[in-house]
Scaffold this motif. Sequence first.
Motif, PDB file in Angstrom:
ATOM      1  N   ARG A  34       0.664  -1.235  -0.055  1.00 44.12           N
ATOM      2  CA  ARG A  34       0.061   0.069   0.091  1.00 44.12           C
ATOM      3  C   ARG A  34       0.743   1.215   0.000  1.00 44.12           C
ATOM      4  O   ARG A  34       0.733   2.137  -0.757  1.00 44.12           O
ATOM      5  CB  ARG A  34      -0.953  -0.066   1.280  1.00 44.12           C
ATOM      6  N   ASN A  35       1.950   1.485   0.817  1.00 41.66           N
ATOM      7  CA  ASN A  35       2.652   2.530   0.810  1.00 41.66           C
ATOM      8  C   ASN A  35       3.489   2.674  -0.436  1.00 41.66           C
ATOM      9  O   ASN A  35       3.726   3.877  -0.893  1.00 41.66           O
ATOM     10  CB  ASN A  35       3.981   2.431   2.021  1.00 41.66           C
ATOM     11  N   ASN A  36       3.919   1.539  -1.149  1.00 42.76           N
ATOM     12  CA  ASN A  36       4.459   1.845  -2.346  1.00 42.76           C
ATOM     13  C   ASN A  36       3.547   2.192  -3.459  1.00 42.76           C
ATOM     14  O   ASN A  36       3.914   2.977  -4.256  1.00 42.76           O
ATOM     15  CB  ASN A  36       4.990   0.291  -3.016  1.00 42.76           C
ATOM     16  N   VAL A  37       2.132   1.913  -3.367  1.00 43.36           N
ATOM     17  CA  VAL A  37       1.259   2.311  -4.284  1.00 43.36           C
ATOM     18  C   VAL A  37       1.001   4.011  -3.954  1.00 43.36           C
ATOM     19  O   VAL A  37       0.866   4.559  -4.938  1.00 43.36           O
ATOM     20  CB  VAL A  37      -0.075   1.644  -3.873  1.00 43.36           C
ATOM     21  N   LEU A  38       0.980   4.385  -2.760  1.00 39.75           N
ATOM     22  CA  LEU A  38       0.615   5.750  -2.426  1.00 39.75           C
ATOM     23  C   LEU A  38       1.960   6.529  -2.962  1.00 39.75           C
ATOM     24  O   LEU A  38       1.621   7.419  -3.356  1.00 39.75           O
ATOM     25  CB  LEU A  38       0.463   5.913  -0.958  1.00 39.75           C
ATOM     26  N   LEU A  39       3.278   5.914  -2.807  1.00 36.15           N
ATOM     27  CA  LEU A  39       4.287   6.900  -3.252  1.00 36.15           C
ATOM     28  C   LEU A  39       4.309   6.997  -4.603  1.00 36.15           C
ATOM     29  O   LEU A  39       4.549   8.086  -5.342  1.00 36.15           O
ATOM     30  CB  LEU A  39       5.502   5.876  -2.715  1.00 36.15           C
ATOM     31  N   ALA A  40       3.887   5.828  -5.572  1.00 42.11           N
ATOM     32  CA  ALA A  40       3.975   5.698  -6.927  1.00 42.11           C
ATOM     33  C   ALA A  40       2.702   6.699  -7.297  1.00 42.11           C
ATOM     34  O   ALA A  40       2.807   7.804  -8.283  1.00 42.11           O
ATOM     35  CB  ALA A  40       3.551   4.582  -7.494  1.00 42.11           C
ATOM     36  N   PRO A  85       7.516  15.116  -0.873  1.00 44.33           N
ATOM     37  CA  PRO A  85       8.091  14.992  -2.326  1.00 44.33           C
ATOM     38  C   PRO A  85       9.375  14.560  -2.378  1.00 44.33           C
ATOM     39  O   PRO A  85       9.303  13.456  -3.346  1.00 44.33           O
ATOM     40  CB  PRO A  85       7.963  16.607  -2.767  1.00 44.33           C
ATOM     41  N   ASP A  86      10.370  14.863  -1.907  1.00 41.07           N
ATOM     42  CA  ASP A  86      11.582  14.219  -1.960  1.00 41.07           C
ATOM     43  C   ASP A  86      11.894  13.118  -1.002  1.00 41.07           C
ATOM     44  O   ASP A  86      13.111  12.778  -0.809  1.00 41.07           O
ATOM     45  CB  ASP A  86      12.709  15.200  -1.949  1.00 41.07           C
ATOM     46  N   SER A  87      10.945  12.357  -0.588  1.00 38.86           N
ATOM     47  CA  SER A  87      11.248  11.224   0.510  1.00 38.86           C
ATOM     48  C   SER A  87      10.471  10.074   0.157  1.00 38.86           C
ATOM     49  O   SER A  87       9.495  10.170  -0.491  1.00 38.86           O
ATOM     50  CB  SER A  87      10.874  11.740   1.876  1.00 38.86           C
ATOM     51  N   ASP A  88      10.915   8.861   0.654  1.00 34.52           N
ATOM     52  CA  ASP A  88      10.088   7.548   0.377  1.00 34.52           C
ATOM     53  C   ASP A  88       9.348   7.227   1.558  1.00 34.52           C
ATOM     54  O   ASP A  88       9.044   5.994   1.598  1.00 34.52           O
ATOM     55  CB  ASP A  88      11.118   6.554  -0.286  1.00 34.52           C
ATOM     56  N   SER A  89       9.326   8.109   2.349  1.00 31.78           N
ATOM     57  CA  SER A  89       8.592   7.829   3.720  1.00 31.78           C
ATOM     58  C   SER A  89       6.951   7.977   3.529  1.00 31.78           C
ATOM     59  O   SER A  89       6.431   8.865   2.837  1.00 31.78           O
ATOM     60  CB  SER A  89       9.039   8.561   4.626  1.00 31.78           C
ATOM     61  N   VAL A  90       6.342   7.012   4.314  1.00 31.64           N
ATOM     62  CA  VAL A  90       4.693   7.378   4.436  1.00 31.64           C
ATOM     63  C   VAL A  90       4.391   7.349   6.061  1.00 31.64           C
ATOM     64  O   VAL A  90       4.500   6.265   6.504  1.00 31.64           O
ATOM     65  CB  VAL A  90       4.194   5.885   3.569  1.00 31.64           C
ATOM     66  N   ASN A  91       4.219   8.361   6.382  1.00 27.88           N
ATOM     67  CA  ASN A  91       4.087   8.520   7.928  1.00 27.88           C
ATOM     68  C   ASN A  91       2.548   8.554   8.217  1.00 27.88           C
ATOM     69  O   ASN A  91       1.898   9.540   7.833  1.00 27.88           O
ATOM     70  CB  ASN A  91       4.512   9.749   8.560  1.00 27.88           C
ATOM     71  N   THR A  92       2.093   7.622   9.163  1.00 30.43           N
ATOM     72  CA  THR A  92       0.681   7.283   9.295  1.00 30.43           C
ATOM     73  C   THR A  92       0.593   7.396  10.977  1.00 30.43           C
ATOM     74  O   THR A  92      -0.358   6.847  11.650  1.00 30.43           O
ATOM     75  CB  THR A  92       0.098   6.191   8.908  1.00 30.43           C
TER      76      THR A  92
END
Length: 365
Positions: A34-40, A85-92
């Motif tokens: 899911r995180n990879n999908v959101l980043l994409a 924008p410039d990070s691969d983090s997904v913070n929940t």
Amino acid sequence: MVTQTAIPCMLMRGGTSKGPFFSFDDLPKDIETRNNVLLAALGSPDKRQIDGIGGAHSLTSKVGIVKISDLPNVDLEFLFAQLQPDSDSVNTNVNCGNMLAAVVPFALEKGLIKAQGETTTVRVLTQNTGVLADITVQTPNQTITYDGDAKIDGVPNTHAPIQIRFLDTEGSVCGSLLPTGNVYDEFDLAEFGKLPATCIDNGMPMVLVRAKDVHRTAYEKVAELNQDEQLKQILEQLRIQAGFKMNLGDVSDKNYPKMCLLSEPIQGGNVHTRCFIPHVCHEAIGVLAAVTIATACVIPDTVAYGFSDFNPKKPFSVEHPSGEFSVTLSFNSQGKVESAALLRTARLLMKGEVMISPKIWSQGE
């Protein structure tokens, strides 16, 4: 031929933030996938987010995920995701009161719930921290409307009002309102010296500092503060130290606690602010940041106390770079803040499908 996967979403503005909203059922169940999908979907990591629908700013790199709740006395559940924008983090791990304003409109648009009458009030649980809020939207003729006379600073034009009443924000992330156990603490910073600050969490973990204590005014323009590397170093050193004292551990890779400079009001409000989220100066102010700051301002002996007189029968006005934010505080018989209400607006901007590469969608499934 392998094609991209289309995921239904709606691009929503919530308060002074913006981002895509999804139904839980339309996203992968596996969190990593899911995180990879959101980043994409947003196009991160890339400061322009040129290959996604993100807005190249932390305020427009946000995601809302919504579902019908099975919990008693809860209608909807909301998971907020903060991307950069410039990070691969997904913070929940934290809330976003601005994006929360778009939850009920999204649920109505998606058909997850039905309108109740001229107005619709829905109880929403924010999964990130367990905060409950009753949210009221305008639904004349059983249809969500976005047109109205409500104006919030930081958003052009007027829109339909959305009332949000938070029910239990105290210690949302840190576990207590004053997580260090003190109304203020003194931090010893290298090459600066001792700096008093109040660490507080009433919906948003924050470290509050009097602007004059870091030789600033809090009246500086946002662009000026974003270029002030010396100030940024001071605030980041303070943030790292405060993180441990607030029971948050090492926050060097986290988006919280937020930092805020405080000063005397100059626009008829109760306090003047410059907030950082956490390294970029906010062009307005977050909803729960405003709630937390207002709470700190009415607690004696905090660094936020005493900037102006406060009438508990009137809304508390928090001034910020693009205007002010009014918070209505409710007090119990001991004079303690027990709830906060505020007004936001939201709008559906676009609905459709976001296209995801099949290799990203399939990872982890």
